[in-house]
Design a protein around this motif. Structure first.
Motif, PDB file in Angstrom:
ATOM      1  N   VAL A  90      24.800 -16.329  -9.416  1.00 14.20           N
ATOM      2  CA  VAL A  90      24.012 -15.442 -10.292  1.00 14.20           C
ATOM      3  C   VAL A  90      23.262 -14.400  -9.467  1.00 14.20           C
ATOM      4  N   LEU A  91      22.641 -14.824  -8.360  1.00 13.70           N
ATOM      5  CA  LEU A  91      21.894 -13.892  -7.520  1.00 13.70           C
ATOM      6  C   LEU A  91      22.799 -12.820  -6.918  1.00 13.70           C
ATOM      7  N   SER A  92      24.064 -13.175  -6.683  1.00 14.12           N
ATOM      8  CA  SER A  92      24.968 -12.207  -6.049  1.00 14.12           C
ATOM      9  C   SER A  92      25.269 -11.014  -6.950  1.00 14.12           C
ATOM     10  N   PHE A  93      24.973 -11.133  -8.240  1.00 13.55           N
ATOM     11  CA  PHE A  93      25.178 -10.021  -9.172  1.00 13.55           C
ATOM     12  C   PHE A  93      23.877  -9.266  -9.455  1.00 13.55           C
ATOM     13  N   GLN A  94      22.855  -9.520  -8.656  1.00 15.30           N
ATOM     14  CA  GLN A  94      21.564  -8.872  -8.861  1.00 15.30           C
ATOM     15  C   GLN A  94      21.174  -8.052  -7.631  1.00 15.30           C
ATOM     16  N   GLN A  95      20.345  -7.059  -7.872  1.00 15.98           N
ATOM     17  CA  GLN A  95      19.689  -6.368  -6.766  1.00 15.98           C
ATOM     18  C   GLN A  95      18.351  -7.065  -6.542  1.00 15.98           C
ATOM     19  N   LEU A  96      18.287  -7.797  -5.451  1.00 22.64           N
ATOM     20  CA  LEU A  96      17.080  -8.579  -5.167  1.00 22.64           C
ATOM     21  C   LEU A  96      16.625  -8.258  -3.752  1.00 22.64           C
ATOM     22  N   ASN A  97      15.881  -7.166  -3.644  1.00 28.26           N
ATOM     23  CA  ASN A  97      15.331  -6.751  -2.363  1.00 28.26           C
ATOM     24  C   ASN A  97      13.834  -7.059  -2.326  1.00 28.26           C
ATOM     25  N   ARG A  98      13.113  -6.473  -1.392  1.00 26.89           N
ATOM     26  CA  ARG A  98      11.692  -6.770  -1.235  1.00 26.89           C
ATOM     27  C   ARG A  98      10.900  -6.442  -2.520  1.00 26.89           C
ATOM     28  N   LYS A  99      11.199  -5.288  -3.125  1.00 26.06           N
ATOM     29  CA  LYS A  99      10.481  -4.865  -4.324  1.00 26.06           C
ATOM     30  C   LYS A  99      10.691  -5.861  -5.460  1.00 26.06           C
TER      31      LYS A  99
ATOM     32  N   THR B  26       7.846  -8.216  -7.339  1.00 29.15           N
ATOM     33  CA  THR B  26       7.531  -7.961  -8.758  1.00 29.15           C
ATOM     34  C   THR B  26       8.209  -8.949  -9.699  1.00 29.15           C
ATOM     35  N   HIS B  27       9.092  -9.802  -9.169  1.00 33.69           N
ATOM     36  CA  HIS B  27       9.841 -10.769  -9.992  1.00 33.69           C
ATOM     37  C   HIS B  27      10.673 -10.054 -11.061  1.00 33.69           C
ATOM     38  N   GLU B  28      11.154  -8.885 -10.721  1.00 37.43           N
ATOM     39  CA  GLU B  28      11.970  -8.102 -11.642  1.00 37.43           C
ATOM     40  C   GLU B  28      13.443  -8.469 -11.450  1.00 37.43           C
ATOM     41  N   THR B  29      14.163  -8.611 -12.536  1.00 35.61           N
ATOM     42  CA  THR B  29      15.593  -8.934 -12.492  1.00 35.61           C
ATOM     43  C   THR B  29      16.392  -7.667 -12.747  1.00 35.61           C
TER      44      THR B  29
END
Length: 290
Positions: free
Chosen positions: A26-35, A39-42
């Motif tokens: 699931v995480l591999s389909f998300q943009q999960l960088n420092r920001k 902010t816990h933004e998906t």
């Protein structure tokens, strides 16, 4: 009743293995960088992480490095482990016990402790390697830095992995050799076969399933080896000794690119599954012949 008995193991595997695997995909389909991490933004980006990786020359450099590193490691481990296993089968009880204990001690040593020992062996100022090279008359080994390049760092990591993996192969090889009847060796001796010919005519055909399974396990263990390589020099210098697990860790924890790191992990699993399918076919074919 059988399902009830295996239920605890299945539940444990689902919690410890299946959920993290699904979460990683699931995480591999998300943009999960420092920001996004703060902010816990998906942010869903589809296959962008995968397309970016597959189009990145640095990623393919790491893939090739990982494959070559694994192949060389596994060949050395199987060759040395098989040789020591054959030696155990030929030794007397006392020497066999001494060698077996030495193998078990090497196998049981904690990974970080063994990395520390190898770092000391190849230390610039007090390392044994530099002292040996100077003793043998080679010049240029006054405080020579063995971790100066990615290649030399990987060679040292390779030696560590071979040293730590050989006991598994050797001890299992010795155990497998005890299943071969002595009459086969006697027949080969009567036919005039030497040691090399006996190995290929008697040992290898009878232990072919052992070699297949052991090689398969070593490929998995070496391909996903992380601690030995990262603790040795943190994938350096300049990320030149990174393999896929180290690359994923540095991209995630070091660069705060968790989505990219998850994609690297998924691609690593896909590569291992491809290798597993190949070996499973060989094992099934071998079972059909028995």
């Amino acid at each position: 009743m059988p399902y009830l008995l295996v239920a605890p193991a299945l539940v444990s595997m689902a919690l410890l293995l299946l959920y993290p695997l699904i979460r990683n995909v699931v995480l591999s389909f998300q943009q999960l960088n420092r920001k996004e991490f703060i902010t816990h933004e998906t942010v869903w980006i589809g296959f962008d992480n995968y397309t970016a990786l597959l189009g990145d020359p640095d990623f393919w450099t790491v893939v090739v490095r990982s494959v070559v590193f694994t192949a060389v490691n596994v060949m050395l481990i199987m060759a040395v482990g098989t040789g020591i296993g054959l030696l155990l089968n030929r030794l007397g009880k006392k020497m066999r016990l001494v060698l077996s204990l030495a193998l078990v001690f090497a196998w049981a040593m904690p990974i970080v402790a063994s990395v520390t020992v190898f770092q000391w062996l190849f230390d610039e100022q007090f390392g044994v390697a530099n002292w040996v090279m100077r003793t043998l008359g080679f010049s240029g080994y006054e405080q020579h830095n063995w971790f100066e390049t990615g290649f030399s760092t990987l060679v040292i990591s390779l030696l560590l992995l071979v040293w730590g993996s050989v006991p598994f192969v050797a001890l299992n090889m010795y155990a497998a050799l005890t299943t071969i009847g002595s009459e086969l060796y006697e027949a080969a001796k009567m036919d005039g076969a030497n040691g090399w010919r006996t190995f290929w005519a008697v040992v290898f055909p009878n232990l072919k399933p052992f070699f297949l399974v052991t090689t398969f396990l070593e490929i998995i263990w070496i391909f996903k080896a992380f601690t030995q390589i990262y603790a040795m020099n943190k994938g350096g210098p300049d990320r030149a000794s990174e393999t896929l697990p180290v690359f994923a860790y540095i991209e995630g924890v070091g660069q705060f690119h968790y989505g990219v790191a998850a994609a690297v992990s998924v691609l690593t699993i896909v590569m291992l599954v491809a290798i597993m399918s190949f070996y499973f076919r060989l094992i099934l074919k071998q079972e059909e012949q028995l």
